[in-house]
Design a protein around this motif. Structure first.
Motif, PDB file in Angstrom:
ATOM      1  N   ASP A  99       4.795   2.416  13.950  1.00 12.04           N
ATOM      2  CA  ASP A  99       6.177   2.539  13.475  1.00 12.04           C
ATOM      3  C   ASP A  99       6.862   1.177  13.415  1.00 12.04           C
ATOM      4  O   ASP A  99       7.602   0.882  12.471  1.00 12.04           O
ATOM      5  N   GLU A 100       6.616   0.354  14.436  1.00 13.86           N
ATOM      6  CA  GLU A 100       7.238  -0.963  14.459  1.00 13.86           C
ATOM      7  C   GLU A 100       6.664  -1.849  13.356  1.00 13.86           C
ATOM      8  O   GLU A 100       7.405  -2.586  12.696  1.00 13.86           O
ATOM      9  N   LEU A 101       5.365  -1.774  13.145  1.00 14.36           N
ATOM     10  CA  LEU A 101       4.753  -2.545  12.063  1.00 14.36           C
ATOM     11  C   LEU A 101       5.345  -2.135  10.711  1.00 14.36           C
ATOM     12  O   LEU A 101       5.669  -2.986   9.878  1.00 14.36           O
ATOM     13  N   LYS A 102       5.490  -0.840  10.516  1.00 15.67           N
ATOM     14  CA  LYS A 102       6.052  -0.339   9.259  1.00 15.67           C
ATOM     15  C   LYS A 102       7.455  -0.879   9.030  1.00 15.67           C
ATOM     16  O   LYS A 102       7.820  -1.273   7.915  1.00 15.67           O
ATOM     17  N   SER A 103       8.247  -0.944  10.094  1.00 18.94           N
ATOM     18  CA  SER A 103       9.628  -1.419   9.977  1.00 18.94           C
ATOM     19  C   SER A 103       9.697  -2.917   9.663  1.00 18.94           C
ATOM     20  O   SER A 103      10.702  -3.397   9.137  1.00 18.94           O
ATOM     21  N   LEU A 104       8.643  -3.639   9.994  1.00 15.04           N
ATOM     22  CA  LEU A 104       8.622  -5.091   9.803  1.00 15.04           C
ATOM     23  C   LEU A 104       8.038  -5.510   8.453  1.00 15.04           C
ATOM     24  O   LEU A 104       8.100  -6.673   8.079  1.00 15.04           O
ATOM     25  N   GLY A 105       7.460  -4.568   7.745  1.00 15.27           N
ATOM     26  CA  GLY A 105       6.831  -4.894   6.472  1.00 15.27           C
ATOM     27  C   GLY A 105       7.834  -5.203   5.370  1.00 15.27           C
ATOM     28  O   GLY A 105       8.950  -4.679   5.362  1.00 15.27           O
ATOM     29  N   THR A 106       7.422  -6.086   4.463  1.00 10.26           N
ATOM     30  CA  THR A 106       8.251  -6.410   3.300  1.00 10.26           C
ATOM     31  C   THR A 106       7.413  -6.260   2.040  1.00 10.26           C
ATOM     32  O   THR A 106       6.188  -6.456   2.064  1.00 10.26           O
ATOM     33  N   GLU A 107       8.061  -5.912   0.954  1.00  9.41           N
ATOM     34  CA  GLU A 107       7.344  -5.739  -0.308  1.00  9.41           C
ATOM     35  C   GLU A 107       6.726  -7.053  -0.786  1.00  9.41           C
ATOM     36  O   GLU A 107       5.645  -7.071  -1.355  1.00  9.41           O
ATOM     37  N   ARG A 108       7.426  -8.147  -0.534  1.00 11.11           N
ATOM     38  CA  ARG A 108       6.919  -9.449  -0.968  1.00 11.11           C
ATOM     39  C   ARG A 108       5.612  -9.796  -0.261  1.00 11.11           C
ATOM     40  O   ARG A 108       4.635 -10.215  -0.891  1.00 11.11           O
ATOM     41  N   THR A 109       5.590  -9.619   1.068  1.00 16.39           N
ATOM     42  CA  THR A 109       4.378  -9.923   1.836  1.00 16.39           C
ATOM     43  C   THR A 109       3.265  -8.946   1.488  1.00 16.39           C
ATOM     44  O   THR A 109       2.104  -9.323   1.373  1.00 16.39           O
ATOM     45  N   LYS A 110       3.634  -7.690   1.289  1.00 14.33           N
ATOM     46  CA  LYS A 110       2.648  -6.677   0.909  1.00 14.33           C
ATOM     47  C   LYS A 110       1.982  -7.056  -0.413  1.00 14.33           C
ATOM     48  O   LYS A 110       0.759  -6.962  -0.550  1.00 14.33           O
ATOM     49  N   LYS A 111       2.780  -7.497  -1.366  1.00 12.73           N
ATOM     50  CA  LYS A 111       2.238  -7.901  -2.666  1.00 12.73           C
ATOM     51  C   LYS A 111       1.281  -9.074  -2.510  1.00 12.73           C
ATOM     52  O   LYS A 111       0.234  -9.127  -3.164  1.00 12.73           O
ATOM     53  N   THR A 112       1.627 -10.014  -1.629  1.00 12.34           N
ATOM     54  CA  THR A 112       0.761 -11.168  -1.374  1.00 12.34           C
ATOM     55  C   THR A 112      -0.577 -10.724  -0.804  1.00 12.34           C
ATOM     56  O   THR A 112      -1.642 -11.173  -1.252  1.00 12.34           O
ATOM     57  N   TYR A 113      -0.540  -9.833   0.199  1.00 15.33           N
ATOM     58  CA  TYR A 113      -1.774  -9.352   0.823  1.00 15.33           C
ATOM     59  C   TYR A 113      -2.648  -8.598  -0.174  1.00 15.33           C
ATOM     60  O   TYR A 113      -3.866  -8.784  -0.225  1.00 15.33           O
ATOM     61  N   ILE A 114      -2.011  -7.746  -0.983  1.00 17.53           N
ATOM     62  CA  ILE A 114      -2.776  -6.981  -1.971  1.00 17.53           C
ATOM     63  C   ILE A 114      -3.392  -7.919  -3.006  1.00 17.53           C
ATOM     64  O   ILE A 114      -4.523  -7.723  -3.455  1.00 17.53           O
ATOM     65  N   GLY A 115      -2.667  -8.977  -3.337  1.00  5.80           N
ATOM     66  CA  GLY A 115      -3.197  -9.964  -4.278  1.00  5.80           C
ATOM     67  C   GLY A 115      -4.438 -10.661  -3.754  1.00  5.80           C
ATOM     68  O   GLY A 115      -5.293 -11.113  -4.521  1.00  5.80           O
ATOM     69  N   LYS A 116      -4.560 -10.745  -2.420  1.00  6.20           N
ATOM     70  CA  LYS A 116      -5.728 -11.379  -1.807  1.00  6.20           C
ATOM     71  C   LYS A 116      -6.881 -10.398  -1.605  1.00  6.20           C
ATOM     72  O   LYS A 116      -7.997 -10.814  -1.295  1.00  6.20           O
ATOM     73  N   GLY A 117      -6.589  -9.099  -1.741  1.00  6.07           N
ATOM     74  CA  GLY A 117      -7.656  -8.110  -1.603  1.00  6.07           C
ATOM     75  C   GLY A 117      -7.370  -6.955  -0.681  1.00  6.07           C
ATOM     76  O   GLY A 117      -8.191  -6.046  -0.540  1.00  6.07           O
ATOM     77  N   ALA A 118      -6.225  -6.963  -0.008  1.00  2.00           N
ATOM     78  CA  ALA A 118      -5.877  -5.849   0.878  1.00  2.00           C
ATOM     79  C   ALA A 118      -5.648  -4.578   0.060  1.00  2.00           C
ATOM     80  O   ALA A 118      -5.233  -4.642  -1.100  1.00  2.00           O
ATOM     81  N   LYS A 119      -5.945  -3.443   0.658  1.00  2.00           N
ATOM     82  CA  LYS A 119      -5.758  -2.150   0.000  1.00  2.00           C
ATOM     83  C   LYS A 119      -4.850  -1.278   0.854  1.00  2.00           C
ATOM     84  O   LYS A 119      -4.713  -1.488   2.055  1.00  2.00           O
ATOM     85  N   GLU A 120      -4.253  -0.294   0.239  1.00  2.00           N
ATOM     86  CA  GLU A 120      -3.468   0.670   0.998  1.00  2.00           C
ATOM     87  C   GLU A 120      -4.368   1.374   2.007  1.00  2.00           C
ATOM     88  O   GLU A 120      -5.540   1.624   1.729  1.00  2.00           O
ATOM     89  N   PRO A 121      -3.848   1.653   3.208  1.00  2.00           N
ATOM     90  CA  PRO A 121      -2.488   1.419   3.661  1.00  2.00           C
ATOM     91  C   PRO A 121      -2.254  -0.021   4.123  1.00  2.00           C
ATOM     92  O   PRO A 121      -3.084  -0.604   4.806  1.00  2.00           O
ATOM     93  N   VAL A 122      -1.130  -0.584   3.725  1.00  2.00           N
ATOM     94  CA  VAL A 122      -0.722  -1.918   4.158  1.00  2.00           C
ATOM     95  C   VAL A 122       0.807  -1.962   4.106  1.00  2.00           C
ATOM     96  O   VAL A 122       1.410  -1.490   3.146  1.00  2.00           O
ATOM     97  N   PHE A 123       1.427  -2.499   5.163  1.00  2.00           N
ATOM     98  CA  PHE A 123       2.885  -2.561   5.227  1.00  2.00           C
ATOM     99  C   PHE A 123       3.429  -3.901   4.720  1.00  2.00           C
ATOM    100  O   PHE A 123       4.527  -3.968   4.200  1.00  2.00           O
ATOM    101  N   GLY A 124       2.662  -4.968   4.905  1.00  2.00           N
ATOM    102  CA  GLY A 124       3.127  -6.288   4.501  1.00  2.00           C
ATOM    103  C   GLY A 124       3.894  -6.990   5.607  1.00  2.00           C
ATOM    104  O   GLY A 124       5.017  -7.453   5.405  1.00  2.00           O
ATOM    105  N   VAL A 125       3.287  -7.089   6.778  1.00  2.00           N
ATOM    106  CA  VAL A 125       3.927  -7.734   7.926  1.00  2.00           C
ATOM    107  C   VAL A 125       3.404  -9.163   8.061  1.00  2.00           C
ATOM    108  O   VAL A 125       2.195  -9.382   8.120  1.00  2.00           O
ATOM    109  N   SER A 126       4.292 -10.120   8.119  1.00  2.00           N
ATOM    110  CA  SER A 126       3.868 -11.512   8.282  1.00  2.00           C
ATOM    111  C   SER A 126       3.330 -11.729   9.696  1.00  2.00           C
ATOM    112  O   SER A 126       3.672 -10.985  10.625  1.00  2.00           O
TER     113      SER A 126
END
Length: 235
Positions: free
Chosen positions: A8-35
């Motif tokens: 829950d805490e990880l989910k609250s810390l995620g941002t769309e910008r960071t998530k997009k960066t991770y997915i661009g590198k190869g991450a797949k859902e589920p991913v929250f985008g936490v720096s």
């Protein structure tokens, strides 16, 4: 903290910008985008916890898997644990920067990494070579078998351009690590680096920028960093 509370805490810390960066590198859902910086307060609360690390990694959530690497207790892990982790490593940020890093802090690192290098599987091989990169940058030269490392260097020189992309990337970094951090084979690493030249690695259809081994080793020479060792493998 319990697993659900951490998620829950990880989910609250995620941002769309960071998530997009991770997915661009190869991450797949589920991913929250936490720096990584946002994860550090959670790490300070948990410290090191083998059970929670295993649960977080098993979730398949990229952010949770990264946190697992931060809180893992490597010396409590056995070969089967690492084999399970590498099976779940679906892209290089997990295989090379979570699994390989964690493995490098164990007494079984050489045994497992050697087996992975011979596996024939791209990311498993990549993790094996990456583990040696982390080991070389942290452990004393006396802990390595010089003849074995020389054989590995020659293997890279003879086969690197025929390997899968992420394996090539890790092998190139291995040469650089030997050239910078392992004084007994500094000159030999330079020769192999000259032999292989620039290594081309593709991420999908895009050419990925790799460090030219000869340049990286020479930069270390110029800066007086040959023989460099990290105090810790994990940050």
């Amino acid at each position: 903290m319990e697993l659900t509370e951490i998620m829950d805490e990880l989910k609250s810390l995620g941002t769309e910008r960071t998530k997009k960066t991770y997915i661009g590198k190869g991450a797949k859902e589920p991913v929250f985008g936490v720096s990584i910086s946002a994860m550090k307060p959670i790490f300070k609360k948990i410290k090191y916890n083998h059970t929670l690390a295993d649960q977080l990694y098993a979730s398949g959530n990229y952010d949770a898997m990264y946190l697992a690497g931060m809180i893992a207790e490597p010396k409590k892990m056995v070969e089967e644990d690492f084999d399970r982790w590498i099976e779940g490593a679906y892209f290089y940020m997990i295989s090379d920067y979570i699994v390989a890093v964690t493995l490098a802090e164990t007494d079984i690192a050489f045994t497992v990494a050697d087996r992975w290098i011979d596996s024939g599987k791209e990311l498993t091989m990549s993790a094996g070579w990456s583990c040696y990169e982390w080991l070389l940058g942290n452990r004393k030269d006396s802990e390595f078998d010089k003849d074995k490392l020389l054989t590995m260097l020659n293997r890279v020189g003879d086969t690197i351009h025929d390997q899968p992309d992420r394996t090539k990337y890790a092998m190139n970094n291995f040469i650089i690590a030997v050239g910078i951090s392992y004084l007994p084979l500094h000159e030999e690493a330079k020769k192999i680096a000259e032999k292989i030249g620039k290594v081309e690695v593709f991420t999908g259809k895009t050419l990925c920028q790799t460090n030219v081994a000869t340049e990286s080793i020479q930069n270390a020479v110029d800066k007086g960093r040959v023989g460099f060792k990290r105090k810790h493998v994990r940050c």
